[in-house]
Motif scaffolding. Sequence first.
Motif, PDB file in Angstrom:
ATOM      1  N   SER A  29       0.813  -1.215   0.000  1.00  8.16           N
ATOM      2  CA  SER A  29       0.000   0.000   0.000  1.00  8.16           C
ATOM      3  C   SER A  29       0.851   1.272   0.000  1.00  8.16           C
ATOM      4  O   SER A  29       0.352   2.350  -0.315  1.00  8.16           O
ATOM      5  CB  SER A  29      -0.938   0.014   1.206  1.00  8.16           C
ATOM      6  N   SER A  30       2.132   1.143   0.333  1.00 10.99           N
ATOM      7  CA  SER A  30       2.992   2.330   0.400  1.00 10.99           C
ATOM      8  C   SER A  30       3.819   2.538  -0.873  1.00 10.99           C
ATOM      9  O   SER A  30       4.483   3.566  -1.004  1.00 10.99           O
ATOM     10  CB  SER A  30       3.916   2.251   1.613  1.00 10.99           C
ATOM     11  N   PHE A  31       3.780   1.587  -1.810  1.00 11.51           N
ATOM     12  CA  PHE A  31       4.550   1.718  -3.044  1.00 11.51           C
ATOM     13  C   PHE A  31       3.903   2.728  -3.982  1.00 11.51           C
ATOM     14  O   PHE A  31       2.688   2.763  -4.144  1.00 11.51           O
ATOM     15  CB  PHE A  31       4.656   0.385  -3.778  1.00 11.51           C
ATOM     16  N   VAL A  32       4.736   3.543  -4.610  1.00 11.03           N
ATOM     17  CA  VAL A  32       4.271   4.507  -5.598  1.00 11.03           C
ATOM     18  C   VAL A  32       5.156   4.375  -6.826  1.00 11.03           C
ATOM     19  O   VAL A  32       6.386   4.460  -6.724  1.00 11.03           O
ATOM     20  CB  VAL A  32       4.367   5.957  -5.049  1.00 11.03           C
ATOM     21  N   ALA A  33       4.533   4.154  -7.959  1.00 10.23           N
ATOM     22  CA  ALA A  33       5.297   4.047  -9.204  1.00 10.23           C
ATOM     23  C   ALA A  33       5.646   5.440  -9.706  1.00 10.23           C
ATOM     24  O   ALA A  33       4.829   6.362  -9.643  1.00 10.23           O
ATOM     25  CB  ALA A  33       4.489   3.306 -10.257  1.00 10.23           C
ATOM     26  N   GLN A  34       6.858   5.586 -10.157  1.00  9.28           N
ATOM     27  CA  GLN A  34       7.275   6.849 -10.758  1.00  9.28           C
ATOM     28  C   GLN A  34       8.111   6.525 -11.982  1.00  9.28           C
ATOM     29  O   GLN A  34       9.127   5.832 -11.874  1.00  9.28           O
ATOM     30  CB  GLN A  34       8.093   7.674  -9.764  1.00  9.28           C
ATOM     31  N   HIS A  35       7.689   7.011 -13.111  1.00 10.39           N
ATOM     32  CA  HIS A  35       8.456   6.821 -14.339  1.00 10.39           C
ATOM     33  C   HIS A  35       9.434   7.988 -14.452  1.00 10.39           C
ATOM     34  O   HIS A  35       9.046   9.146 -14.349  1.00 10.39           O
ATOM     35  CB  HIS A  35       7.532   6.754 -15.551  1.00 10.39           C
ATOM     36  N   GLU A  40      16.640  12.938 -15.937  1.00 16.61           N
ATOM     37  CA  GLU A  40      15.821  13.590 -14.910  1.00 16.61           C
ATOM     38  C   GLU A  40      16.522  13.499 -13.554  1.00 16.61           C
ATOM     39  O   GLU A  40      17.036  12.458 -13.181  1.00 16.61           O
ATOM     40  CB  GLU A  40      14.450  12.924 -14.842  1.00 16.61           C
ATOM     41  N   ILE A  41      16.506  14.593 -12.811  1.00 19.13           N
ATOM     42  CA  ILE A  41      17.103  14.655 -11.477  1.00 19.13           C
ATOM     43  C   ILE A  41      16.004  14.382 -10.461  1.00 19.13           C
ATOM     44  O   ILE A  41      14.977  15.065 -10.447  1.00 19.13           O
ATOM     45  CB  ILE A  41      17.738  16.041 -11.205  1.00 19.13           C
ATOM     46  N   LEU A  42      16.209  13.378  -9.585  1.00 20.60           N
ATOM     47  CA  LEU A  42      15.203  13.032  -8.592  1.00 20.60           C
ATOM     48  C   LEU A  42      15.347  13.848  -7.312  1.00 20.60           C
ATOM     49  O   LEU A  42      14.365  14.117  -6.630  1.00 20.60           O
ATOM     50  CB  LEU A  42      15.277  11.539  -8.258  1.00 20.60           C
ATOM     51  N   GLU A  43      16.554  14.196  -6.950  1.00 20.59           N
ATOM     52  CA  GLU A  43      16.818  15.002  -5.761  1.00 20.59           C
ATOM     53  C   GLU A  43      17.925  15.986  -6.081  1.00 20.59           C
ATOM     54  O   GLU A  43      18.823  15.687  -6.860  1.00 20.59           O
ATOM     55  CB  GLU A  43      17.234  14.133  -4.578  1.00 20.59           C
ATOM     56  N   PRO A  45      20.784  18.979  -4.332  1.00 19.06           N
ATOM     57  CA  PRO A  45      21.519  19.216  -3.088  1.00 19.06           C
ATOM     58  C   PRO A  45      20.644  19.927  -2.059  1.00 19.06           C
ATOM     59  O   PRO A  45      19.917  20.865  -2.384  1.00 19.06           O
ATOM     60  CB  PRO A  45      22.689  20.096  -3.525  1.00 19.06           C
ATOM     61  N   GLY A  46      20.688  19.423  -0.835  1.00 17.89           N
ATOM     62  CA  GLY A  46      19.901  19.990   0.244  1.00 17.89           C
ATOM     63  C   GLY A  46      18.586  19.262   0.484  1.00 17.89           C
ATOM     64  O   GLY A  46      17.972  19.424   1.531  1.00 17.89           O
ATOM     65  N   ASP A  47      18.133  18.467  -0.509  1.00 15.56           N
ATOM     66  CA  ASP A  47      16.908  17.681  -0.322  1.00 15.56           C
ATOM     67  C   ASP A  47      17.154  16.601   0.730  1.00 15.56           C
ATOM     68  O   ASP A  47      18.245  16.044   0.816  1.00 15.56           O
ATOM     69  CB  ASP A  47      16.490  16.969  -1.618  1.00 15.56           C
ATOM     70  N   ILE A  48      16.135  16.306   1.509  1.00 18.68           N
ATOM     71  CA  ILE A  48      16.198  15.206   2.459  1.00 18.68           C
ATOM     72  C   ILE A  48      15.605  13.979   1.791  1.00 18.68           C
ATOM     73  O   ILE A  48      14.483  14.026   1.293  1.00 18.68           O
ATOM     74  CB  ILE A  48      15.427  15.544   3.748  1.00 18.68           C
ATOM     75  N   THR A  49      16.357  12.888   1.768  1.00 18.92           N
ATOM     76  CA  THR A  49      15.873  11.651   1.169  1.00 18.92           C
ATOM     77  C   THR A  49      14.838  11.037   2.086  1.00 18.92           C
ATOM     78  O   THR A  49      15.126  10.728   3.233  1.00 18.92           O
ATOM     79  CB  THR A  49      17.042  10.663   0.943  1.00 18.92           C
ATOM     80  N   ARG A  50      13.635  10.869   1.572  1.00 16.63           N
ATOM     81  CA  ARG A  50      12.533  10.354   2.376  1.00 16.63           C
ATOM     82  C   ARG A  50      12.016   9.003   1.900  1.00 16.63           C
ATOM     83  O   ARG A  50      11.128   8.434   2.517  1.00 16.63           O
ATOM     84  CB  ARG A  50      11.381  11.355   2.389  1.00 16.63           C
ATOM     85  N   HIS A  51      12.565   8.501   0.782  1.00 18.33           N
ATOM     86  CA  HIS A  51      12.041   7.275   0.200  1.00 18.33           C
ATOM     87  C   HIS A  51      13.173   6.370  -0.262  1.00 18.33           C
ATOM     88  O   HIS A  51      14.234   6.840  -0.643  1.00 18.33           O
ATOM     89  CB  HIS A  51      11.164   7.589  -1.012  1.00 18.33           C
ATOM     90  N   LEU A  52      12.908   5.083  -0.226  1.00 19.20           N
ATOM     91  CA  LEU A  52      13.772   4.123  -0.893  1.00 19.20           C
ATOM     92  C   LEU A  52      13.289   4.000  -2.325  1.00 19.20           C
ATOM     93  O   LEU A  52      12.101   4.164  -2.606  1.00 19.20           O
ATOM     94  CB  LEU A  52      13.685   2.753  -0.226  1.00 19.20           C
ATOM     95  N   ILE A  53      14.181   3.698  -3.217  1.00 23.20           N
ATOM     96  CA  ILE A  53      13.825   3.551  -4.621  1.00 23.20           C
ATOM     97  C   ILE A  53      14.193   2.145  -5.063  1.00 23.20           C
ATOM     98  O   ILE A  53      15.340   1.705  -4.867  1.00 23.20           O
ATOM     99  CB  ILE A  53      14.574   4.580  -5.486  1.00 23.20           C
ATOM    100  N   LEU A  60      19.691   3.890 -12.551  1.00 20.20           N
ATOM    101  CA  LEU A  60      19.764   5.198 -11.898  1.00 20.20           C
ATOM    102  C   LEU A  60      21.188   5.434 -11.422  1.00 20.20           C
ATOM    103  O   LEU A  60      21.832   4.530 -10.889  1.00 20.20           O
ATOM    104  CB  LEU A  60      18.824   5.267 -10.699  1.00 20.20           C
ATOM    105  N   MET A  61      21.659   6.643 -11.614  1.00 15.36           N
ATOM    106  CA  MET A  61      23.003   7.005 -11.172  1.00 15.36           C
ATOM    107  C   MET A  61      22.896   7.927  -9.965  1.00 15.36           C
ATOM    108  O   MET A  61      22.133   8.890  -9.976  1.00 15.36           O
ATOM    109  CB  MET A  61      23.744   7.727 -12.301  1.00 15.36           C
ATOM    110  N   THR A  62      23.655   7.627  -8.932  1.00 12.44           N
ATOM    111  CA  THR A  62      23.769   8.504  -7.774  1.00 12.44           C
ATOM    112  C   THR A  62      25.113   9.208  -7.871  1.00 12.44           C
ATOM    113  O   THR A  62      26.148   8.553  -8.003  1.00 12.44           O
ATOM    114  CB  THR A  62      23.695   7.700  -6.465  1.00 12.44           C
ATOM    115  N   PHE A  63      25.082  10.532  -7.833  1.00 10.79           N
ATOM    116  CA  PHE A  63      26.334  11.291  -7.972  1.00 10.79           C
ATOM    117  C   PHE A  63      26.255  12.573  -7.157  1.00 10.79           C
ATOM    118  O   PHE A  63      25.191  12.959  -6.679  1.00 10.79           O
ATOM    119  CB  PHE A  63      26.593  11.621  -9.442  1.00 10.79           C
ATOM    120  N   PHE A  64      27.396  13.205  -6.991  1.00 13.70           N
ATOM    121  CA  PHE A  64      27.448  14.545  -6.419  1.00 13.70           C
ATOM    122  C   PHE A  64      28.428  15.365  -7.239  1.00 13.70           C
ATOM    123  O   PHE A  64      29.253  14.825  -7.973  1.00 13.70           O
ATOM    124  CB  PHE A  64      27.857  14.517  -4.935  1.00 13.70           C
TER     125      PHE A  64
END
Length: 84
Positions: A29-35, A40-43, A45-53, A60-64
């Motif tokens: 019930s907590s899963f949400v699909a996102q295409h 596209e940038i998901l977050e 700098p400064g955003d708080i990560t609130r979800h697992l993906i 998906l690439m995680t970078f800074f």
Amino acid sequence: MGFMDSSTVLAALRKHIILTPEEEDYWASSFVAQHVKQGEILETPGDITRHLIYVNSGCLMTFFTDHEGTDRVLQFATSGWWTG
């Protein structure tokens, strides 16, 4: 965002933990699909990560970006991987 078939994500969870039917219902019930479109940038700098993906397909690439302006890759999450 939209409807998703939770069976793939639940199967990935079952590889690591045992879930009761009630827990499966809760998680599903907590899963949400996102295409996500390429580039596209998901977050930002400064955003708080609130979800697992969970990556259902693609990569998906995680970078800074360092102080010199160079992008530094931390990880690539491909189909079946978790990130966030």
